[in-house]
Design a protein around this motif. Structure first.
Motif, short mmCIF file in Angstrom:
data_model
loop_
_atom_site.label_atom_id
_atom_site.label_comp_id
_atom_site.label_asym_id
_atom_site.label_seq_id
_atom_site.Cartn_x
_atom_site.Cartn_y
_atom_site.Cartn_z
N ASP A 349 0.80 -1.23 0.00
CA ASP A 349 0.00 0.00 0.00
C ASP A 349 0.83 1.29 0.00
O ASP A 349 0.30 2.37 0.22
CB ASP A 349 -0.98 0.01 1.18
N GLY A 350 2.14 1.18 -0.21
CA GLY A 350 2.95 2.40 -0.31
C GLY A 350 2.61 3.15 -1.58
O GLY A 350 2.02 2.58 -2.51
N ARG A 351 2.97 4.44 -1.60
CA ARG A 351 2.62 5.25 -2.77
C ARG A 351 3.75 5.31 -3.78
O ARG A 351 3.58 5.77 -4.89
CB ARG A 351 2.29 6.67 -2.33
N ALA A 381 -4.59 -3.52 1.93
CA ALA A 381 -3.29 -2.89 1.69
C ALA A 381 -2.52 -3.62 0.59
O ALA A 381 -1.33 -3.41 0.41
CB ALA A 381 -2.48 -2.85 2.98
N GLY A 382 -3.20 -4.48 -0.15
CA GLY A 382 -2.55 -5.16 -1.27
C GLY A 382 -1.42 -6.08 -0.83
O GLY A 382 -0.38 -6.15 -1.47
N GLY A 383 -1.62 -6.78 0.28
CA GLY A 383 -0.58 -7.64 0.83
C GLY A 383 -0.14 -8.74 -0.13
O GLY A 383 -0.90 -9.18 -0.99
N MET A 384 1.11 -9.19 0.05
CA MET A 384 1.71 -10.16 -0.89
C MET A 384 1.90 -11.53 -0.25
O MET A 384 2.01 -11.66 0.97
CB MET A 384 3.10 -9.69 -1.31
N GLY A 385 2.03 -12.51 -1.11
CA GLY A 385 2.41 -13.86 -0.69
C GLY A 385 3.82 -14.15 -1.19
O GLY A 385 4.55 -13.25 -1.59
N ARG A 386 4.14 -15.44 -1.18
CA ARG A 386 5.49 -15.86 -1.53
C ARG A 386 5.98 -15.30 -2.87
O ARG A 386 7.08 -14.75 -2.96
CB ARG A 386 5.51 -17.40 -1.58
#
Ligand code: DGT
Ligand code: CA
Ligand code: CA
Ligand code: ZN
Length: 571
Positions: A349-351, A381-386
């Motif tokens: 979620d950074g800009r 926040a659009g979190g990520m996986g592996r």
């Protein structure tokens, strides 16, 4: 005017337009412009100086908006905002501060129920009439009610950084006023309290100074509450109250000490004075009727037999006794910080893009940083996986080739799930240099459940740092209930670092919790949690709170060089 303030002003216009039911395209234009300006790296005036057409060249900013933003940047004023504010009932604007109330809803409440005040809103919520409106169910009604109570609890206090932004132009204007010799902010703001009730400004003036006149006629002043030769008080349009004290140079130090407070500290100092047959007040230090000091603060302390005590410690929490014993801590300073260990990029979620964050950190002279994007559970926040972290790792390696410093630590802000499990697989975590864990959901557990959840996470052998340990948002969200003494104990036993999150709305850990961790021998990290390059400057606010918690550089892990920092991480 700073970009962030310009952005806030444009957003406010959008809110007010929306409340008034303006054309949605017009509303959206202001919102887009706010985001665009907020994300700019260079201050708008700089941009305009090098290219007067720069604003118009930006996406979504036409000639009309470019003109308004230019005026705003130059004068700090936007007439449209004033007009809109005057035409809109004050309570509708106030409603926007509440969770669950956006401009559309505020308008609906006003039109359908005729509610014009916060008190009226509370009555409607309690009576259950609010939830009869389309789109507002009982849950939202309760959220609004709770928000109203918190709004009252906040009691009109402002987060430190917000108050600083409002008062900064006024202080600059005073500095430029004829007959002004010294200007300083005193009170809770000088002690760097996390929130301030009002701002106290002290000026040393010579005869005939225009300071008072400049002060009460400052553009941002909404109401003059007091006006006299030694004291003025005003309320700014932001609602912030500002007190001005005008003193002669000979009393400046005594007045600065007195108005810096805290009140409890002052009382303790005055008592020490009495034991030495001295009178200590805002005018000076007196033996009988003879003034023996008060030009500088150091003179006040010397008169009562003490070394200088930094403002952040003046809370009567043992600072006078420590000063007496020569045991005041040598407080950590901003320049001691060698790295920032929580920041986000467009990977979640950074800009801003990863290279932009790295470059900005290089400019700040950091030796190391951690890129801590979110994991999957934090979906908003659009979190990520592996796969996402693998891809990011490759970009980090590429970017690192172009930068000798800072060293970029591969990291993640791993979500702590409800049962204390971590939201990232073992293999991916093993590939990270630093694992930060934090809570972002299910805040409504009991204290015992929440404590168990966090303790479970801290015991996981790959965890290095607990991020924003209480989850509070100043004036907006209470800390979740958690047994901090237990968290501190587990952190100590398992070698986990606790974060001082420097986001001005978080300041989490708070000063008292920082002191608690330090006394237990737990090391802390101060991180900005920046989502944009300009938020990296928040580091100063984290350092302020660490100072209020009596921390020296050695209490803060990210004052060490990289090898020293790594040595503090659990094995
Ligand atoms: P705030 O504004 O609530 O965030 O907190 P302060 O500490 O800025 O308090 P404020 O603005 O009421 O007063 C500024 C300072 O003036 C305070 O820190 C100490 C001093 N002061 C005010 N009232 C008294 C008093 O009754 N006795 C003593 N000894 N000092 C006082
Ligand atoms: Ca104050
Ligand atoms: Ca005051
Ligand atoms: Zn977080």
């Amino acid at each position: 005017m700073e970009n962030i303030e310009i952005a806030r002003t444009l957003d406010e216009v959008a809110d007010l337009l929306e409340i008034r039911g303006a054309n949605p395209f017009r509303v959206r234009a202001y919102r887009t412009a706010a985001r665009t300006v907020g994300a700019l790296e260079r201050p708008v005036p700089d941009l305009l100086a090098s290219d007067p057409g720069a604003l118009e060249a930006l996406p979504g900013i036409g000639a009309d908006l470019a003109g308004k933003i230019t005026d705003l940047a130059k004068t700090g004023r936007l007439p449209l905002l004033g007009q809109l504010t005057r035409k809109t009932p004050e309570s509708l604007v106030a409603m926007l501060r509440l969770p669950g109330v956006g401009p559309k809803r505020a308008r609906l409440i006003y039109e359908k129920l005729g509610v014009r005040t916060l008190a009226g809103l509370e009555r409607a919520a309690r009576a259950g009439t609010l939830s009869t409106l389309p789109g507002i169910g009982p849950t939202i009604e309760q959220t609004i009610l709770k928000g109203l109570q918190q709004d009252q609890a906040r009691g009109g206090r402002f987060p430190l950084a917000e108050a600083e932004a409002y008062v900064h132009p006024l202080v600059e204007a005073l500095r430029a006023a004829p007959g002004v010799r010294q200007v300083e902010i005193a009170g809770s703001m000088r002690r760097r309290s996390e929130t301030v009730g009002d701002v106290d400004i002290l000026v040393a003036v010579s005869r005939g100074s225009e300071a008072a006149d400049r002060f009460v006629h400052f553009a941002d002043v909404e109401e003059v509450m007091a006006e006299g030769p030694t004291r003025c008080a005003v309320r700014l349009r932001s609602g912030l109250q500002v007190d001005l004290r005008l003193v002669p140079q000979a009393s400046y130090g005594a007045a600065l000490h007195y108005f810096t407070g805290s009140k409890a500290h002052n009382i303790a100092i005055r008592r020490r004075g009495v034991r030495r047959k001295l009178k200590v007040n805002e005018y000076g230090v007196f033996r009988g009727s003879r003034r023996i000091g008060g030009r500088s603060e150091a003179e006040v302390f010397r008169a009562v037999g003490l070394p200088y005590i930094p403002p952040e410690l003046r809370e009567d929490r043992g600072e006078i006794e420590a000063a007496e014993r020569g045991a005041l801590p040598r407080l950590v300073e901003l320049t001691d910080i060698r790295g920032d260990l929580q920041m986000h990029t467009v990977y979640s979620d950074g800009r801003q893009a990863l290279p932009d964050m790295v470059r900005a950190c290089a400019e700040r002279g950091y030796e190391y940083i951690a890129i801590t994007d979110h994991t999957q559970a934090v979906r908003v926040a659009g979190g990520m996986g592996r796969a996402g972290f693998r891809k990011q790792a490759r970009e980090i390696e590429r970017v690192q080739k172009a930068h000798a410093t800072p060293v970029i630590l591969k990291s993640a802000e791993v979500d702590i799930l409800e049962d204390g499990a971590l939201d990232l697989d073992e293999e991916t975590m093993a590939e990270l240099d630093l694992v930060v864990v934090s809570v972002h959901s299910k805040f409504n557990l009991t204290k015992a459940q929440m404590t168990r959840r966090i303790v479970t996470a801290l015991k996981h052998p790959r965890v290095h740092v607990l991020g924003h340990p209480t989850g509070r948002l100043l004036g907006r969200r209470e800390p979740y209930p958690v047994d901090m003494a237990e968290i501190v104990k587990v952190a100590r036993d398992y070698g986990v670092l606790l974060e001082v999150n420097a986001q001005p709305e978080r300041l989490d850990l708070s000063d008292l919790h920082i002191a608690m961790a330090r006394e237990a021998g737990v090391k802390l990290v101060i991180s900005t949690d920046a989502h944009r390059t300009d938020e990296l400057r928040w580091m100063a606010y984290g350092v302020d709170q660490a100072r209020r918690g009596w921390c020296t550089a050695s209490d803060i892990a990210n004052t060490r060089d990289l090898a020293g920092f790594r040595a503090l991480l659990r094995k």
